[in-house]
Design an enzyme around this catalytic site. Structure first.
Site, PDB file in Angstrom:
ATOM      1  CG  HIS A 287     -56.266  20.549 -46.645  1.00 33.75           C
ATOM      2  ND1 HIS A 287     -55.541  19.405 -46.493  1.00 33.75           N
ATOM      3  CD2 HIS A 287     -55.528  21.359 -47.397  1.00 33.75           C
ATOM      4  CE1 HIS A 287     -54.378  19.569 -47.112  1.00 33.75           C
ATOM      5  NE2 HIS A 287     -54.361  20.730 -47.646  1.00 33.75           N
ATOM      6  CB  CYS A 288     -55.962  19.370 -51.152  1.00 32.68           C
ATOM      7  SG  CYS A 288     -54.809  19.783 -49.895  1.00 32.68           S
TER       8      CYS A 288
END
Ligand code: SAJ
Length: 451
Positions: A287-288
């Site tokens: 998610h980064c």
């Protein structure tokens, strides 16, 4: 603390509200609320509770709330017994309503900051939580945003909403940004020993924020504003994304040149200085890394600044699943296997090794592409029991001789450490290895095709 990083002199005024809050923090009577009980929030809850604070988690996911209140851990980076014990002692509890915010002293926000389908920042969770906090805000509280976001979010998006309560920052309440830096699956660096950047919207907010984080984290890095703290974090992940894209592009070039990117990198990384190890892969998940650079690129446009680096980076990283699909097609053709009559076993669905998270996983994107080509696929991932791909439900198969012998090709998409790659290469007809997971297997070149 590293030489050269000096703690910013906290030049702050006398404010009884602030002094009272700082005292509660230092004697650990301050009540902490963590909003968002995911891979960042729940470890933070445990760390603070271990230091003697009473911590309440808030999450909209009722199952997570129930699990926490039953002491049932669901985050692999947390020791099950630790959570169970702290819940039993009454140091940790969870709820899914925000009315309890008014009883809290510190509110830490760890909610997702994803992208929309058009690849622009989606702050709906941050905004929704900030609104709920504003409705329950009272004098003497610290709010700290930990979610990774574009520079300006804390001051431009959160602060006006919080002050719509009629309370004033720096006078009645305090507001910080302190970016999370969790590295899922990393046993060496944990919430406790990862240096923590803290930026306040004013000197008193910084003072209270540093006091709070210093209670449980070994190294605090105060910076001059929330915006600096936000920018530092998105820079960190943009740095990673750019370097991963560079090595991915080198892999694409080496594929055309017929040389091994893995051998080249092994040689290049013998340089004892001025280089850092990154490796090509099937794409960047999580998610980064595939998300945060877009937050920065989007904000840069506000300043009429075009970040070509970030756009090229995302183009390259996002094309890697397509490159792997092309390699699969090439390999099936060389084996004279018709794709629509072929069967492939994908090893790993997680976005990186030894974790159970498959958000934005390149393995899923590869599976979707292969299904569209009519290829029959199965997957094995010891951390992921079932998964939905192209609206079809798949369950992880058993990794045994029968399964491996029944497929035309094994595709290693995630290099989980627990897999016996010697046995896998021995048993499989052909292997495409996108992670160089088979590097220790002697004579692998007979069957293994590397990225
Ligand atoms: N990847 C490569 N080649 C590499 C490194 C990574 O293809 O050389 C891929 C991985 O397989 C994965 C993706 O990139 O799919 C992201 O990998 P990651 O190691 O950056 O993992 P994250 O996103 O779980 O964790 C990162 C943190 N990781 C490290 O610094 C090692 C860090 O960037 C942040 O603290 C964290 O995201 C976050 O929460 O922002």
């Amino acid at each position: 603390m590293k030489e050269g990083i000096t703690v910013a002199r906290l030049n702050v005024g006398i404010n009884p509200i602030k002094d009272k809050l700082k005292k509660k923090i230092m004697n650990r009577s301050a009540r902490i609320c963590v909003v968002g009980l995911g891979y960042v929030g729940l470890p933070f809850v445990v760390e603070k509770a271990k230091m003697g604070f009473s911590v309440t988690g808030v999450d909209q996911n009722k199952k997570r709330v129930h699990n926490v209140n039953c002491g049932e851990n669901y985050i692999s980076d947390i020791k099950d017994e630790e959570l169970k014990d702290l819940v039993k002692k009454g140091k940790i509890s969870a709820a899914n309503n925000f009315s309890l915010i008014k009883n809290m002293d510190i509110i830490v926000i760890c909610v997702p900051t994803p992208l929309t389908v058009n690849l622009v920042p989606d702050l709906q969770h941050v905004k929704s939580v900030t609104n709920k906090i504003a409705h329950n805000l009272r004098p003497g509280q610290l709010i700290s945003l930990e979610s990774t976001t574009y520079p300006g979010t804390t001051e431009e998006v959160m602060l006006p909403v919080l002050e719509s309560s009629g309370l004033n920052v720096e006078k009645d309440f305090y507001l910080c940004h302190s970016p999370e830096r969790v590295d899922p699956g990393d046993k060496r660096y944990t919430t406790k020993n990862i240096n923590k950047v803290v930026g306040g919207v004013g000197p008193d907010s910084l003072d209270v924020g540093v006091t709070f984080y210093s209670q449980t984290i070994e190294q605090i890095v105060p910076v001059s504003s929330a915006k600096v703290a936000e920018m530092a974090k998105v820079y960190e992940n943009t740095f990673r994304a750019v370097n991963i894209a560079l090595v991915n592009e080198m892999a694409l070039l080496c594929d055309k040149m017929g040389v091994s990117i893995w051998e080249i990198l092994d040689a290049a990384f013998t340089k004892p200085f001025g280089i850092m190890s990154f490796y090509p892969g099937p794409g960047t998940g999580g998610h980064c890394i595939p998300v945060d650079p877009y937050y920065l690129e989007w904000k840069a446009r506000e300043y009429n600044f075009s970040s070509r680096f970030i756009r090229i980076t995302e183009d390259i990283n996002r094309m890697m699943p397509e490159f792997v699909r092309e390699k699969v097609m090439r390999t099936l053709n060389e084996s004279e296997v018709v794709p629509s009559r072929s069967k492939i076993l994908i090893i790993g669905m997680a976005y990186k090794k030894d974790i159970d998270d498959y958000r934005e996983s390149p393995a899923i994107q590869i599976a979707e592409l292969l299904l569209k080509d009519g290829v029959n696929i199965a997957y094995y991932d010891p951390y992921i029991y079932k998964i939905e791909i192209n609206s079809r439900q798949f369950k992880s198969v058993s990794l045994n001789e029968q399964t491996v012998n029944s497929v035309d090709l094994v595709l290693i998409a995630t290099d989980h450490s627990c897999i016996d790659y010697h046995w896998l290469v021995e048993t499989a007809k052909k292997v495409i290895d996108t992670r160089n997971a088979t590097k220790a297997v002697p004579g692998r070149e007979r069957k293994v095709i590397l990225l």
